[in-house]
Design an enzyme around this catalytic site. Structure first.
Site, mmCIF file in Angstrom:
data_model
loop_
_atom_site.group_PDB
_atom_site.id
_atom_site.type_symbol
_atom_site.label_atom_id
_atom_site.label_comp_id
_atom_site.label_asym_id
_atom_site.label_seq_id
_atom_site.Cartn_x
_atom_site.Cartn_y
_atom_site.Cartn_z
ATOM 1 C CG HIS A 1 -9.097 0.096 1.349
ATOM 2 N ND1 HIS A 1 -7.368 0.320 2.287
ATOM 3 C CD2 HIS A 1 -9.274 0.316 0.341
ATOM 4 C CE1 HIS A 1 -7.111 1.583 0.962
ATOM 5 N NE2 HIS A 1 -7.601 2.033 0.042
ATOM 6 C CG ASN B 1 -10.095 6.689 -7.014
ATOM 7 O OD1 ASN B 1 -11.108 6.632 -6.283
ATOM 8 N ND2 ASN B 1 -9.551 6.501 -7.530
#
Length: 194
Positions: A23, A74
């Site tokens: 990620h 996020n």
């Protein structure tokens, strides 16, 4: 492209827990760009990011503002909006470098706009910028094997050999960013999209 600055955002999660995960390939790519030109990141708490800037050599001397948000993935858009506002950078001069499940490892795609394809970092950027019309350098990480969930797959620590491969992919993503700001989207897609 023009010689106004570009904001190049590496998407990832802050902290050592996430350093060697799929990620965070965006973090690796912007770090590679900073290293190439002898720049280092400074923490900007107001902008909620580590920020560096480089000027690419050449006749146009394009300035890149490099960012690694210190928010979690996020909430990446919070940092992107703050940095873009501070430097007066329009969304069409924002480049997000991020991991992409739908591309095999070793593959890369560059595009302008599009959906967020379930990527929370892109979703947050779209929400905070008010548009999805920013560039994306999508670095392939492939799909998780077997029944492993996507979240576990992108957040699991890489084995040393996998990390070496990801470092190469991040360097190619950095090459693509440089090419994009110098040569434009079509030339970059023709050279890097595979």
């Amino acid at each position: 492209m023009t010689n106004s600055p570009y904001l190049v955002v590496g998407l990832g999660n802050p902290g050592p827990t996430y350093d060697f995960t799929r990620h965070n390939v965006g973090f690796w790519a912007v770090a590679d760009l900073a290293d190439r030109y002898g720049s280092s990141f400074s923490l900007n708490t107001r902008q909620r990011a580590e920020v560096a800037s480089v000027t690419l050599p050449g006749p146009e001397q394009v300035k890149l503002v490099l960012a690694r948000p210190t928010t979690f993935m996020n909430d990446s858009g919070v940092a992107v909006k703050a940095i873009a506002a501070f430097h007066k950078i329009a969304p069409d001069h924002v480049i997000a470098v991020h991991d992409e499940l739908d591309l095999d490892p070793g593959r890369l795609r560059v595009k302008l706009g599009g959906g967020d394809n379930g990527h929370n970092g892109l979703k947050s950027m779209r929400a905070h910028l008010g548009t999805g019309d920013f560039y994306r350098v999508r670095v392939g990480i492939g799909r998780p094997p077997g029944r492993q969930g996507a979240a576990d797959y992108v957040l699991n620590k890489l084995k040393p050999a996998q990390a070496d491969e990801m470092r190469v992919d991040a360097a190619v993503a950095a090459d693509a960013v440089e090419f994009l700001v110098r040569e434009g989207l079509t030339a970059t897609q023709n050279r890097f999209n595979g």
